[in-house]
Design an enzyme around this catalytic site. Structure first.
Site, short mmCIF file in Angstrom:
data_model
loop_
_atom_site.label_atom_id
_atom_site.label_comp_id
_atom_site.label_asym_id
_atom_site.label_seq_id
_atom_site.Cartn_x
_atom_site.Cartn_y
_atom_site.Cartn_z
N GLU A 56 0.84 -1.21 0.00
CA GLU A 56 0.00 0.00 0.00
C GLU A 56 0.87 1.26 0.00
O GLU A 56 0.62 2.21 -0.75
CB GLU A 56 -0.90 0.03 1.24
CG GLU A 56 -1.91 -1.09 1.32
CD GLU A 56 -1.39 -2.35 2.02
OE1 GLU A 56 -0.19 -2.70 1.84
OE2 GLU A 56 -2.18 -2.98 2.73
N CYS A 87 -2.24 -3.11 7.33
CA CYS A 87 -1.71 -2.88 8.68
C CYS A 87 -2.05 -1.47 9.15
O CYS A 87 -2.44 -0.60 8.37
CB CYS A 87 -0.20 -3.12 8.70
SG CYS A 87 0.78 -1.78 8.01
N1 THU Z 1 2.14 -6.63 3.90
C1 THU Z 1 1.73 -5.75 2.95
O1 THU Z 1 2.46 -5.44 2.01
N2 THU Z 1 0.49 -5.23 3.07
C2 THU Z 1 -0.41 -5.58 4.02
O2 THU Z 1 -1.53 -5.07 4.02
C3 THU Z 1 -0.04 -6.56 5.05
C4 THU Z 1 1.38 -6.99 5.06
C5 THU Z 1 3.46 -7.26 3.74
C6 THU Z 1 4.56 -6.81 4.67
C7 THU Z 1 5.48 -8.02 4.64
O3 THU Z 1 6.33 -7.90 3.51
C8 THU Z 1 4.56 -9.20 4.41
O4 THU Z 1 3.35 -8.66 3.93
C9 THU Z 1 4.33 -10.05 5.63
O5 THU Z 1 3.75 -9.32 6.65
#
Ligand code: THU
Length: 131
Positions: A56, A87
């Protein structure tokens, strides 16, 4: 294909480029501007885990760096059992840029939220200062 379909397709496409050697969890995002431009993002991890950027925020960065905006909505996709949920940090960044509509999807379902549902009483920080 309608704009929501295009946005989801762009998010899945961006996910292909995810750099996720530590989690092996690939995420894609696509941000739609009010004038119809789409910017993709994927998660970009780091060996110093805390430096990882979520899909995001990478999409927001790509759009802002291109001078684009304002923003209408964002789609976020991953291979999860339930549609992925952004998150807390990303919710605050989406709030910063006024992304009020959020589409979350996995391979089988799509759900829509307002930013206010995902981040009620978002911090307005110094904008709400009385001094
Ligand atoms: N992650 C995202 O890119 N977006 C989200 O909404 C949740 C988590 C990524 C961060 C990390 O690289 C991986 O997912 C595991 O948490």
């Amino acid at each position: 294909m309608n704009i929501e379909g295009k946005l989801l397709e762009a998010a899945w496409q961006a996910r292909e480029n995810a750099y996720a050697p530590y989690s092996n969890f690939k995420v894609g995002a696509a941000l739609l501007t009010t004038d119809g431009l789409i910017f993709g993002g994927c998660n970009v991890e780091n060996i110093s885990y805390g430096l990882t950027n979520c899909a995001e925020r990478v999409a927001i960065g790509a759009a802002v760096a291109a001078g684009a905006g304002p923003f209408a909505e964002v789609a976020v996709v991953a291979d999860t059992t339930e549609p992925i949920s952004p998150c807390g940090a990303c919710r605050q960044v989406l709030a910063e840029f006024g992304v009020k509509s959020i589409i979350l999807a996995n391979r089988v379902s799509i759900i829509r939220f307002s930013l206010d549902e995902l981040l009620p009483r978002a911090s307005t920080g110094i904008l709400d200062s009385t001094t």
